[in-house]
Design a protein around this motif. Sequence first.
Motif, PDB file in Angstrom:
ATOM      1  N   LYS A  54       2.491   5.977  -4.175  1.00  0.00           N
ATOM      2  CA  LYS A  54       3.319   6.826  -5.050  1.00  0.00           C
ATOM      3  C   LYS A  54       2.591   7.163  -6.352  1.00  0.00           C
ATOM      4  O   LYS A  54       2.877   8.171  -6.983  1.00  0.00           O
ATOM      5  N   LEU A  55       1.651   6.313  -6.719  1.00  0.00           N
ATOM      6  CA  LEU A  55       0.887   6.568  -7.936  1.00  0.00           C
ATOM      7  C   LEU A  55       0.038   7.830  -7.797  1.00  0.00           C
ATOM      8  O   LEU A  55      -0.238   8.517  -8.774  1.00  0.00           O
ATOM      9  N   LEU A 105       0.837  -1.211   0.000  1.00  0.00           N
ATOM     10  CA  LEU A 105       0.000   0.000   0.000  1.00  0.00           C
ATOM     11  C   LEU A 105       0.866   1.253   0.000  1.00  0.00           C
ATOM     12  O   LEU A 105       0.597   2.209  -0.744  1.00  0.00           O
ATOM     13  N   SER A 162       3.796   1.509  -1.166  1.00  0.00           N
ATOM     14  CA  SER A 162       4.387   1.618  -2.504  1.00  0.00           C
ATOM     15  C   SER A 162       3.370   2.172  -3.501  1.00  0.00           C
ATOM     16  O   SER A 162       3.689   3.028  -4.329  1.00  0.00           O
ATOM     17  N   SER A 163       2.125   1.690  -3.414  1.00  0.00           N
ATOM     18  CA  SER A 163       1.129   2.097  -4.417  1.00  0.00           C
ATOM     19  C   SER A 163       0.693   3.549  -4.220  1.00  0.00           C
ATOM     20  O   SER A 163       0.179   4.170  -5.149  1.00  0.00           O
TER      21      SER A 163
END
Lengths: 54, 454
Positions: A37-38, A32, A34-35
């Motif tokens: 960053k989108l 989560l 990491s995601s």
Amino acid sequence: MSENSSKSSPALILFAWLLVGLPLGWGVYNTLLSSMKLFQTPAAAAIRPASPTK
Amino acid sequence: MPLLSFLDREKSVAQPGFSRWLVPPAALAIHLSIGQAYAFSVFKIPLTQLLGVGKPLPQDWKQTQIAWIFSLAIVILGLSAATFGKWLEAAGPRKAMFASAVCFAAGFYISCLGVLSHQLWLLYLGYGVVGGTGLGLGYISPVSTLIKWFPDRPGLATGMAIMGFGGGAMIGSPLAIKLMAYFRTPTDLGVGKTFLVMGTLYFVFMMFGVFTVRVPREGWKPEGWTPPANQSAMITTRNVEVNAAFATPQFWLLWVVLCTNVTAGIGIIEQASPMIQELFKGRIGPIAAGGFVGLLSLFNMGGRFFWSSVSDYIGRKPTYFIFFALGALLYFFLPQTGANHLNNVKLFVAIAAVLLSMYGGGFATIPAYLRDMFGTHHVSAIHGRLLTAWSTAGVLGPVLVNYMREYQLQHGADKASAYQGVLHVMAGLLVAGFIANLLVRPVTEKHWLAERNV
């Protein structure tokens, strides 16, 4: 009487689920992070490190 | 061997009072471990810099050589699941889980030797062949046991385990990164020690599954549950032997169903990061694209649980109809969200997330579909043979995507437009899957196993 009327200790069942749930939760949390960053602006994302764990 | 007699099937029969809710965590312990395979890419760069310690030397292994380790593991997964499925049904889940743990850990240990001696063939043998055998055995080992414990919710039960395989990479990736950072010295990247520790950690974790799993007693059923009187014709009450199932059209139709669904999913997974960057050039950079890949893996995992649970209510065939009909439409529409057309990042991400949830759902729902078609008696063995569809898709998907894209680029298409053709082919594959699913009918009586042989 059917045996799933549960003589297994509820504490044992909880322990079993925690044993698999905690590492999975840790993995999901890292993913989560990491995601996210989108959804950051390109400028903000550019100064963040690439690795999800750092 | 008396020492290992506790692994025998008869020793793992549940005593009265055993709760079936202990079985999914046992299955998850196996699947969360072997799911590490999908995180193998974190070793890709370090393995190409072992001699140069941080920068590749000419004698270091090349990325193309390293890529074969994972490919080999996935191919062996399918082959071992197909080969050992029948043995597993006789030996029981505990023995199969134990064998899986031994192979998976041994794969890491042999690979550790390969890293320390800089012998690539030891990594092919270790992680690829021995570890791959552990993957195949572990993947199918809890399936029939879960279906027998949860005859009322087989989709939910197998979905929980197979969700673990999707979640395994989320644990394996940060774990490997942290371990390599911990063991790194100025003369060593720490890969060998990381393999050693991971092999041991996963072995211990998998032993929890081995010691916890039980098979239900003969004739057991959940309290208060009776099989529905008016069961759908698509759910059999009989059993089909694995070799007989292999000869039915239903097996091969479901093989096509799985293969097309997985191949199409790989079309996105394989290209996720470059695709979003090229479709939204200037708006999405490599870091945001990394976040997109992470988001897809969450939907891949969540879809496994969600769709397999939904299939318990709406049926397996309708669930795959949704995957194929909705999937084909979404694949067709996906390129239109790019900067050349609608230019809508949110819509692109939402569609890709739904597609990946259905990719995961396809994996997780197939064991229950097999159970509906062929009964519970040999369902793990049949599932094992069906997994060759996954191995095939694992090769077919990337080849199809890469070659088609390359072809379009060579013929003058720009990078963003080149995805359109690829994604439209994926939509076509799903139409083929839709037709295969449409043709699935109940297995005819001549294939049924006589009750006395069950």
